[in-house]
Write an enzyme that holds these catalytic residues in place. Structure first.
Site, PDB file in Angstrom:
ATOM      1  N   SER A   1       3.767  -1.917  10.262  1.00 18.49           N
ATOM      2  CA  SER A   1       5.226  -2.010  10.428  1.00 18.49           C
ATOM      3  C   SER A   1       5.785  -3.380  10.053  1.00 18.49           C
ATOM      4  O   SER A   1       6.697  -3.890  10.708  1.00 18.49           O
ATOM      5  CB  SER A   1       5.646  -1.620  11.854  1.00 18.49           C
ATOM      6  OG  SER A   1       5.287  -0.271  12.121  1.00 18.49           O
TER       7      SER A   1
ATOM      8  N   GLY B   1       2.977   2.541  10.787  1.00 19.19           N
ATOM      9  CA  GLY B   1       3.937   3.629  10.619  1.00 19.19           C
ATOM     10  C   GLY B   1       4.673   3.993  11.901  1.00 19.19           C
ATOM     11  O   GLY B   1       5.362   5.006  11.967  1.00 19.19           O
TER      12      GLY B   1
ATOM     13  N   LYS C   1       0.171   4.277  -0.312  1.00 17.02           N
ATOM     14  CA  LYS C   1      -0.411   5.497   0.289  1.00 17.02           C
ATOM     15  C   LYS C   1      -0.166   6.688  -0.647  1.00 17.02           C
ATOM     16  O   LYS C   1      -0.194   6.512  -1.860  1.00 17.02           O
ATOM     17  CB  LYS C   1       0.125   5.700   1.706  1.00 17.02           C
ATOM     18  CG  LYS C   1      -0.068   4.429   2.558  1.00 17.02           C
ATOM     19  CD  LYS C   1       0.200   4.621   4.023  1.00 17.02           C
ATOM     20  CE  LYS C   1      -0.015   3.288   4.753  1.00 17.02           C
ATOM     21  NZ  LYS C   1       0.115   3.390   6.209  1.00 17.02           N
TER      22      LYS C   1
ATOM     23  N   GLY D   1       5.164   1.423   4.542  1.00 16.12           N
ATOM     24  CA  GLY D   1       6.491   2.005   4.317  1.00 16.12           C
ATOM     25  C   GLY D   1       7.472   1.088   3.600  1.00 16.12           C
ATOM     26  O   GLY D   1       8.156   1.511   2.667  1.00 16.12           O
TER      27      GLY D   1
ATOM     28  N   ASN E   1       0.868  -1.176   0.000  1.00 17.18           N
ATOM     29  CA  ASN E   1       0.000   0.000   0.000  1.00 17.18           C
ATOM     30  C   ASN E   1       0.906   1.227   0.000  1.00 17.18           C
ATOM     31  O   ASN E   1       1.496   1.566   1.013  1.00 17.18           O
ATOM     32  CB  ASN E   1      -0.901  -0.031   1.249  1.00 17.18           C
ATOM     33  CG  ASN E   1      -1.702   1.255   1.388  1.00 17.18           C
ATOM     34  OD1 ASN E   1      -1.773   2.066   0.466  1.00 17.18           O
ATOM     35  ND2 ASN E   1      -2.308   1.452   2.558  1.00 17.18           N
TER      36      ASN E   1
ATOM     37  N   GLU F   1      -5.095  -4.570  10.747  1.00 11.64           N
ATOM     38  CA  GLU F   1      -4.040  -3.571  10.929  1.00 11.64           C
ATOM     39  C   GLU F   1      -4.289  -2.815  12.234  1.00 11.64           C
ATOM     40  O   GLU F   1      -5.076  -1.866  12.259  1.00 11.64           O
ATOM     41  CB  GLU F   1      -4.046  -2.572   9.765  1.00 11.64           C
ATOM     42  CG  GLU F   1      -3.816  -3.195   8.407  1.00 11.64           C
ATOM     43  CD  GLU F   1      -3.252  -2.189   7.420  1.00 11.64           C
ATOM     44  OE1 GLU F   1      -2.154  -2.443   6.907  1.00 11.64           O
ATOM     45  OE2 GLU F   1      -3.884  -1.135   7.186  1.00 11.64           O
TER      46      GLU F   1
ATOM     47  N   GLU G   1      -6.487   4.983   8.022  1.00  9.61           N
ATOM     48  CA  GLU G   1      -6.264   6.397   7.704  1.00  9.61           C
ATOM     49  C   GLU G   1      -7.520   7.020   7.088  1.00  9.61           C
ATOM     50  O   GLU G   1      -7.815   8.193   7.294  1.00  9.61           O
ATOM     51  CB  GLU G   1      -5.039   6.542   6.780  1.00  9.61           C
ATOM     52  CG  GLU G   1      -3.744   6.311   7.561  1.00  9.61           C
ATOM     53  CD  GLU G   1      -2.614   5.704   6.758  1.00  9.61           C
ATOM     54  OE1 GLU G   1      -2.638   5.747   5.516  1.00  9.61           O
ATOM     55  OE2 GLU G   1      -1.681   5.153   7.399  1.00  9.61           O
TER      56      GLU G   1
ATOM     57  N   HIS H   1      -9.350   1.447   5.207  1.00  7.60           N
ATOM     58  CA  HIS H   1      -8.038   1.632   5.840  1.00  7.60           C
ATOM     59  C   HIS H   1      -8.194   2.604   7.017  1.00  7.60           C
ATOM     60  O   HIS H   1      -8.973   3.555   6.942  1.00  7.60           O
ATOM     61  CB  HIS H   1      -7.024   2.172   4.823  1.00  7.60           C
ATOM     62  CG  HIS H   1      -5.628   2.130   5.358  1.00  7.60           C
ATOM     63  ND1 HIS H   1      -5.133   3.087   6.204  1.00  7.60           N
ATOM     64  CD2 HIS H   1      -4.648   1.201   5.212  1.00  7.60           C
ATOM     65  CE1 HIS H   1      -3.894   2.759   6.549  1.00  7.60           C
ATOM     66  NE2 HIS H   1      -3.573   1.621   5.956  1.00  7.60           N
TER      67      HIS H   1
END
Ligand code: 13P
Length: 253
Positions: free
Chosen positions: A213, A173, A11, A235, A9, A167, A97, A95
């Protein structure tokens, strides 16, 4: 019995040129990897170029979000049909976010997930608790509520194209990963709920990804847990070497 599914992902990262450079490397290096399904979720503006570049490979192009209507007066939105038209075969919905910053609720996530399945795509439905919810002992209750809303419009036939991503928000993150045992506990709980909804045979076939992570150093331990069937990687999916190492760690032993 379940083919692990590892999705990057990305982002809000990467121009079209940067996206193409990364998928070209993935295409070259993951072409021969067996036993793992792989996907990338670029920004919407890069979906078409990425999907074209990945044509003829096993790597799926995914979208990060969608609207629940196919078309109409919805300024700024993208429907599953248009994402499919651009080349996406999966859509991530719910998600954390989106829930945290853009007002997605279990109800709207359910409408999006149903629309994705209705459009013939696969849906990756994300669930996960915040740190306060975990500390308050509410993890499983929060996940139950998110699953009930998120899956409300997906029937048994649609569940064939369903993936769940667990998640924990406190692990996204932050560099702080759930331990394999912490993740496995929630994954097993999710599978129990899927079995209640769709029956055991169907639930046994649904992939449940872990996200938060995930790195080359922790991927293998996480994915060796019984109910962890791949990863949704943030990430570490932005660098080819890290993402490739995670994909390889997901291969069944
Ligand atoms: P990180 O891997 O950066 O923690 O992000 C996880 C995530 O949100 C994937 O959807």
């Amino acid at each position: 019995m379940r083919t692990p599914f590892v999705v990057g992902n990305w982002k809000l990262n990467k121009t079209i040129a940067e996206a193409l450079a990364l998928v070209t490397e993935l295409k070259n290096q993951l072409g021969a990897v067996k036993g793992v399904a792989v996907g990338v979720a670029p920004v919407a503006t890069a979906i078409h170029s990425v999907a074209k570049r990945l044509e003829g490979t096993q790597i799926a192009t995914c979208a990060q979000n969608c609207h629940w209507e196919a078309s109409g007066a919805w300024t700024g939105e993208l429907s599953p049909q248009l994402l499919a038209d651009a080349g996406a075969s999966w859509v991530i919905v719910g998600h954390s976010e989106r829930r945290q910053f853009f007002g997605d609720t279990s109800e709207s996530v359910g409408k999006k997930a149903a629309a994705v399945i209705q459009a013939g795509l696969g849906a990756i439905v994300c669930v996960g608790e915040s740190l306060a919810e975990r500390d308050g002992g509410r993890t499983l209750g929060v996940v139950d509520e998110q699953l009930a809303g998120g899956l409300a419009g997906i029937d048994l036939a649609g569940a064939a194209r369903l993936v769940i991503a667990y998640e924990p928000v406190w692990a996204i993150g932050t560099g702080r990963t759930a331990t394999p045992a912490q993740a496995q506990e929630v994954h097993a709980h999710i599978r129990t709920r899927l079995a209640e909804r769709y029956g055991q045979a169907c639930a046994d076939g649904i992939r449940i990804q872990y996200g938060g992570s995930v790195k080359p150093s922790n991927a293998e331990a996480l994915m060796s847990e019984r109910d962890i069937d791949g990863a949704l990687v943030g990430g570490a999916s932005l660098e080819a070497a890290d993402f490739i190492a995670i994909v390889k760690a997901a291969r069944p032993a």
